[in-house]
Design a protein around this motif. Structure first.
Motif: not given
Ligand SMILES: Cc1cc2nc3c(=O)[nH]c(=O)nc-3n(C[C@H](O)[C@H](O)[C@H](O)COP(=O)(O)OP(=O)(O)OC[C@H]3O[C@@H](n4cnc5c(N)ncnc54)[C@H](O)[C@@H]3O)c2cc1C
Length: 583
Positions: A423-450
């Motif tokens: 938890v500490r490392r995630i909070e301290e990382s400038p690269v990681i963005a935490l999105h709470s109360q969030t769910q993945l809902t859809a995926l789109e792409g051809g041969d690969h996810l886009e």
């Protein structure tokens, strides 16, 4: 490189660790080996071992030289010329599986020769020789994995899930192969045309002798490459372990080292979930962490050294526990027999309910965050779904290579489900963005996810052009193959020992006066360890601990069976009585 080149392959390991890879045995060590070996005359140019064969023979040079040669698409590459006191072999010599190099006599002379089984017995009894030989064998395999030329070539596309699946399987089994990618190298298309292979027929696996397998699954490929020792369906084993994750591998090491006849069946590659972990930091004895693959690789070699026979890409389809000996039906139609069984089939990630998710598995959707996947999304934006420790580790690991890591969690935050150091490392990382109360809902792409869409309780739906999603969303047990043989809890984890209710034992007609041992299921002599077991702490250390403890109880059961077999009334047939009748 073409022709019979004397130069070593471009491979750092061969130069860095040459002395340990090709050590010279002392006279005393050679004499100890000679006591178990025959001796042959070697003639210049004679080929002693060819790649792609289960040769299993081990040679020590007494006089003259033996050349180790790697075959490749553009000719041979000489790795080393073994001098007097040096020896042949690598891991496949111990396991009796297909080898990778050609061994040809250079200068004529004499050599000691041993069968693989004699070598395996020596390694188990002579600690000094075992250390020298096993170190050399492991380093030689690592060298082969790093080397360019190989007996086996895989032609595929980096954007195809089928190719990634095969590559992952070969990499996790430390199997040397040459990887040719049609998207990365335009010459590969020409090669395919020359070999008359259609683009729709890749991935294709080609062996040195020209045989090829188009678009295979891992089971077909493992059989084609002779990756496994032979299974004899008529052999009655002391113990069959199903699953070669940390729990199964640990049980295999302890059982084999204590003299039991052990067969291990693994549906995929060895290592289980741990094998897909980029870095395990909380396993005792590794203060700087160790990758799951490295840990599993060591355990695998250790188990094989003690004589356990491990079969990969070998799925148990059904456990038959009505009669003893117990039998296990494999998905390829074969059957194995055993006096005792350990269920170590672990767990797997829950799938998200997104309609087209399976289309993108391996092509933008990943269930593991190892160096292999990280390479695919170098410098890009990625999403990690999940709030447990595995999600946290993946996010921290990917943050080193990716431009941005979005962590999507359904709950309000991380603290409840994740170790505080993460938890500490995630909070301290400038690269990681935490999105709470969030769910993945859809995926789109051809041969690969886009692109993907997520829905946040605060900000609503959002579409992003992200092509890499790591799903780390919790696990369900792999216990479907048990088909009601043993008592399970309400979530289908296997109940054992004190976890078993009186009701479970009554339903299973527990036949003995004693209570089930710790880790024993509702059927005598069948055990469950690791993540598949109800009440297990989902950690590598607990899986390893349970695997090792379990062997004590296996010994007790085998002693009980032997004692019953000696009783005159049982007429020596106890091992074949119905399970519910033995006591
Ligand atoms: C990404 C990731 C990171 C993790 N990090 C950590 C960590 O840092 N520290 C920690 O302590 N724990 C960690 N864990 C958890 C840890 O890996 C597991 O608790 C541990 O691997 C469980 O071991 P196991 O042997 O019981 O089961 P598994 O690892 O699940 O292995 C079970 C094996 O059984 C095989 N199998 C299943 N069904 C069959 C069948 N029918 N026939 C034959 N074989 C079958 C599977 O293919 C698999 O190889 C992590 C897990 C993941 C996924």
């Amino acid at each position: 490189m073409s022709g019979n080149s004397a130069a070593p392959p471009v491979n750092n390991l061969y130069s860095r660790r040459r002395e340990q890879m090709f050590p010279t045995l002392s006279q005393a060590q050679i004499e100890r080996l000679a006591a178990h070996a025959g001796s042959i005359e070697t003639r210049a140019g004679e080929v002693l071992v060819d790649p792609g064969h289960r040769h299993g023979k081990f040679y020590v040079v007494l006089s003259g030289t033996l050349e180790i040669v790697l075959p490749g698409t553009e000719g041979e590459v000489r790795v080393h010329a073994l001098q007097p006191g040096e020896f042949t072999g690598e891991l496949s010599t111990v396991t009796g599986t297909s080898g990778f190099v050609r061994i040809r006599v250079g200068e004529p002379g004499r050599a000691l020769v041993m069968e693989g089984s004699q070598l395996a017995a020596l390694i188990q009894t002579d600690a000094e020789l075992s250390e020298i030989l096993m170190r050399a064998f492991i380093l030689r395999r690592m060298g082969l994995v790093e080397s360019e030329p190989s007996e086996v070539t895989l032609i595929g596309s980096g954007h195809s899930a089928g190719t990634l699946h095969l590559r992952e399987f070969l990499a996790r089994n430390a199997f040397p192969y040459l990887n040719l990618d049609i998207d990365a190298d335009p010459q590969v298309k020409t090669l395919l045309e020359r070999l008359r292979i259609g683009v729709n027929e890749i991935p294709v696996v080609i062996r040195g002798d020209g045989r090829m397998l188009k678009n295979p699954g891992i089971n077909e490929m493992a059989a084609f490459l002779e990756m496994n020792p032979d299974i004899d369906s008529s052999t009655l084993h002391d113990l069959v372990i199903v699953g070669a994750g940390p729990a199964g591998l640990s049980a295999a090491v302890y059982a084999a080292s204590e003299g039991l006849d052990v067969l291990v069946l693994e549906a995929g590659a060895f290592g289980g979930q741990a094998g897909s972990s980029s870095k395990i930091e909380n396993y005792l004895g590794f203060p700087t962490g160790i990758s799951g693959q490295a840990l599993a690789g060591r355990a695998f070699v250790q188990a094989e050294k003690f004589g356990a026979r491990i079969n990969v890409a070998c799925q148990a389809e059904r456990l038959n526990c009505e009669r003893r000996p117990y039998s296990i039906a494999l998905s390829d139609g074969r059957t194995v027999l055993s006096r005792t069984v350990i269920i170590a089939t672990g767990a797997q990630y829950r799938e998200l309910r997104i309609e087209n998710l399976s289309r993108f598995v391996g092509a933008g959707i990943y269930y593991a965050a190892t160096h292999l996947e990280a390479k695919l999304c170098d410098g890009e934006e990625v999403v990690v779904v999940g709030g447990g420790n595995s999600a946290g580790q993946a996010a921290v690991f990917l943050a080193n290579r990716c431009r941005k890591v979005h962590m999507l969690v359904r709950s309000d935050g991380l603290a409840e489900s994740m170790s505080s150091y993460l938890v500490r490392r995630i909070e301290e990382s400038p690269v990681i963005a935490l999105h709470s109360q969030t769910q993945l809902t859809a995926l789109e792409g051809g041969d690969h996810l886009e692109s993907i869409e997520w829905r946040s309780a605060q900000t609503g739906a959002e579409k992003r052009g992200i092509g890499h999603v790591f799903l780390m969303t919790g696990a369900t047990p792999n216990t479907g193959w048990l088909h009601g043989c043993v008592a399970l809890d309400e979530k289908n984890f296997v109940r054992t020992g004190p976890e078993l209710k009186l009701r479970d034992l009554a339903d299973a007609h527990w036949p003995l006066e004693r209570a089930p041992y710790l880790l024993e299921t509702s059927v005598p002599g069948i055990f469950a360890v690791g993540d598949a077991r109800a009440g297990n702490v989902k950690r590598v250390a607990s899986a390893v601990g349970e695997g090792s403890i379990c062997i004590q109880f296996v010994h007790r059961i085998l002693a009980e069976l032997d004692a019953t077999a000696r009783l005159p009334s049982q007429g020596g047939t106890a091992a074949f009585q119905p399970a519910r009748m033995t006591s």
